[in-house]
Design a protein around this motif. Structure first.
Motif, mmCIF file in Angstrom:
data_model
loop_
_atom_site.group_PDB
_atom_site.id
_atom_site.type_symbol
_atom_site.label_atom_id
_atom_site.label_comp_id
_atom_site.label_asym_id
_atom_site.label_seq_id
_atom_site.Cartn_x
_atom_site.Cartn_y
_atom_site.Cartn_z
ATOM 1 N N ASN A 54 92.391 64.500 -14.167
ATOM 2 C CA ASN A 54 91.117 63.675 -13.578
ATOM 3 C C ASN A 54 89.913 64.251 -14.279
ATOM 4 O O ASN A 54 88.892 64.132 -13.665
ATOM 5 C CB ASN A 54 91.034 63.690 -12.170
ATOM 6 N N ASN A 79 86.814 63.363 -10.594
ATOM 7 C CA ASN A 79 87.074 63.373 -9.101
ATOM 8 C C ASN A 79 85.828 63.940 -8.600
ATOM 9 O O ASN A 79 85.313 62.908 -7.326
ATOM 10 C CB ASN A 79 88.038 64.562 -8.880
ATOM 11 N N ASN A 221 91.094 68.513 2.566
ATOM 12 C CA ASN A 221 90.277 67.313 1.915
ATOM 13 C C ASN A 221 89.416 66.764 3.190
ATOM 14 O O ASN A 221 88.300 66.153 2.452
ATOM 15 C CB ASN A 221 90.995 66.293 1.372
ATOM 16 N N THR A 234 93.413 66.923 -5.680
ATOM 17 C CA THR A 234 94.708 66.132 -5.835
ATOM 18 C C THR A 234 96.003 66.797 -5.300
ATOM 19 O O THR A 234 95.823 68.001 -4.968
ATOM 20 C CB THR A 234 94.989 65.557 -7.280
ATOM 21 N N ARG A 235 96.832 65.746 -4.727
ATOM 22 C CA ARG A 235 98.234 66.721 -4.253
ATOM 23 C C ARG A 235 98.656 67.735 -5.202
ATOM 24 O O ARG A 235 99.220 68.666 -4.831
ATOM 25 C CB ARG A 235 99.194 65.721 -3.993
ATOM 26 N N GLU A 236 98.658 67.281 -6.329
ATOM 27 C CA GLU A 236 99.428 68.070 -7.622
ATOM 28 C C GLU A 236 98.631 69.385 -7.666
ATOM 29 O O GLU A 236 99.176 70.564 -7.680
ATOM 30 C CB GLU A 236 99.353 67.205 -8.888
ATOM 31 N N GLU A 237 97.248 69.389 -7.703
ATOM 32 C CA GLU A 237 96.429 70.503 -7.852
ATOM 33 C C GLU A 237 96.595 71.577 -6.618
ATOM 34 O O GLU A 237 96.793 72.702 -6.710
ATOM 35 C CB GLU A 237 94.979 70.260 -7.656
#
Length: 371
Positions: A54, A79, A221, A234-237
């Motif tokens: 992102n 983001n 968040n 993000t979920r991945e981060e």
């Protein structure tokens, strides 16, 4: 700025030079903690690290007479801009010899790259966002940084000012000791508040780590959404960071507050692994890993990275309950110094609360701005 050549990093050899520069610049600096090279390379990996899905980032090197004398990253964080509805750009990973011409050449290169992509204001340093190491040390150079906090020589803020950057926001780090906190008073206040709202505080369940991280991600968040400079992860981060922290965290210092089985707050404190990394010189092999494992057993400092509560429960005493449990566990396990960072300079409630508890503000970090 004659004689200074700034160019984008191209290829593995130049990326290696980007990674290696701080190890040369800080040689002999007693307070700098060399990060593991493997961790730095993972963070800079634009193909694999989830942050870059992102974001658009360019790395630059400054050379004089063929010798690398500085580095910088220009960062376009989509983001951040979506969340804040602005056209901002960032710089990060800044390192330079003590020369205003080099600093200006680097910052100008980053600025030109960002302006060419529609950016109206530039802030930094962030490495690569406020969810990671960020801010430039401007006060408190007499001790090493704790885990995931930055360090730089006193000359860096002077370089920023000479180039024309100004303060956007200061971030504070406080230092206290679990033994200095009035534990009985904190426990009494926290216990009353938690009981009145049916809230329970428990350590993270390491056997169900991924599901626990998922729950905490949602709270993270939500709890920080109104903070200056906040960028949703993000979920991945978040999971990537969770996997990295899992190697050093202790369940007693990752606490979850629940109401009716729903997670409404969490606290995260980590043992200061920098005390062990200091001895490894940035390498795991041949002896770095052995040194880290040896000195890791001796760590008695702690950093509180996060303590957040969802908005609907902020007046319920969850924060006090989480803090009380952290203090209790730190005392029981024999920890000494505890850093609480970072705190926004204009977060009046948090700054006042820490001062009342006897915490001392001992380091200040700065985010700069450049129009």
């Amino acid at each position: 700025m004659a004689g200074i050549d700034v160019a984008a990093v191209n290829g593995k050899t130049e990326l290696r030079a980007f990674v290696e520069l701080p190890y040369r610049l800080y040689q002999g600096d007693r307070w700098w903690v060399p990060p593991l090279r493997i961790a730095v390379k993972e963070l800079l990996d634009r193909e694999r690290h989830p942050f870059y899905r992102n974001a658009q980032v360019e790395f630059f090197l400054a050379r004089r007479g063929g010798r690398v004398v500085g580095r910088i990253a220009a960062i376009l964080d989509r983001n951040h801009n979506r969340f804040h509805e602005e056209e901002a750009g960032f710089f990060g990973f800044f390192e330079s010899i003590n020369d205003p011409d080099v600093a200006e050449a680097l910052l100008t290169a980053a600025r030109n790259w960002l302006v060419g992509r529609g950016v109206k204001v530039i802030r930094g340093p962030v490495n690569p966002s406020t969810n990671y190491e960020c801010g430039m040390l401007v006060e408190g150079f007499q001790s090493p940084p704790m885990i995931m906090m930055t360090y730089n020589p006193p000359s860096y803020p002077q370089l920023m000012e000479k180039v024309g950057l100004r303060k956007a926001k200061d971030l504070y780090a406080y230092l206290t000791s679990p033994s200095a906190v009035e534990a009985k008073k904190v426990d009494r206040v926290a216990g009353r508040a938690l009981a009145g709202h049916g809230i329970q505080v428990r350590p993270i369940n390491m056997k169900d780590f991924d599901r626990e991280v998922e729950k905490v991600w949602a709270v993270y968040n939500s709890a920080w959404s109104r903070n200056w400079g906040f960028v949703p992860m993000t979920r991945e981060e978040f999971f990537q960071m969770g996997r990295e922290m899992k190697q050093i965290l202790r369940p007693d210092f990752v606490l979850i507050g629940e109401a009716g089985g729903r997670v409404v707050g969490f606290a995260l404190a980590l043992p200061d692994i920098n005390q062990a990394l200091k001895h490894a010189g940035g390498r795991l092999f041949p002896l770095g890993l052995i040194k880290i494992l040896y000195y890791q057993r001796l760590i008695k400092n702690l950093r509180v990275l996060a303590l957040g509560v969802t908005e609907e429960y902020r007046a319920s005493g969850v924060a006090a309950g989480l803090y009380a449990a952290l203090v209790r566990n730190a005392r029981r396990l024999g920890y000494h110094d505890c850093e609480m960072s970072w705190i926004l300079e204009d977060n009046v409630l948090m700054n006042r609360s820490l001062q009342i508890m006897g915490a001392k503000r001992y380091k200040t970090y700065r985010i700069y701005e450049w129009n």
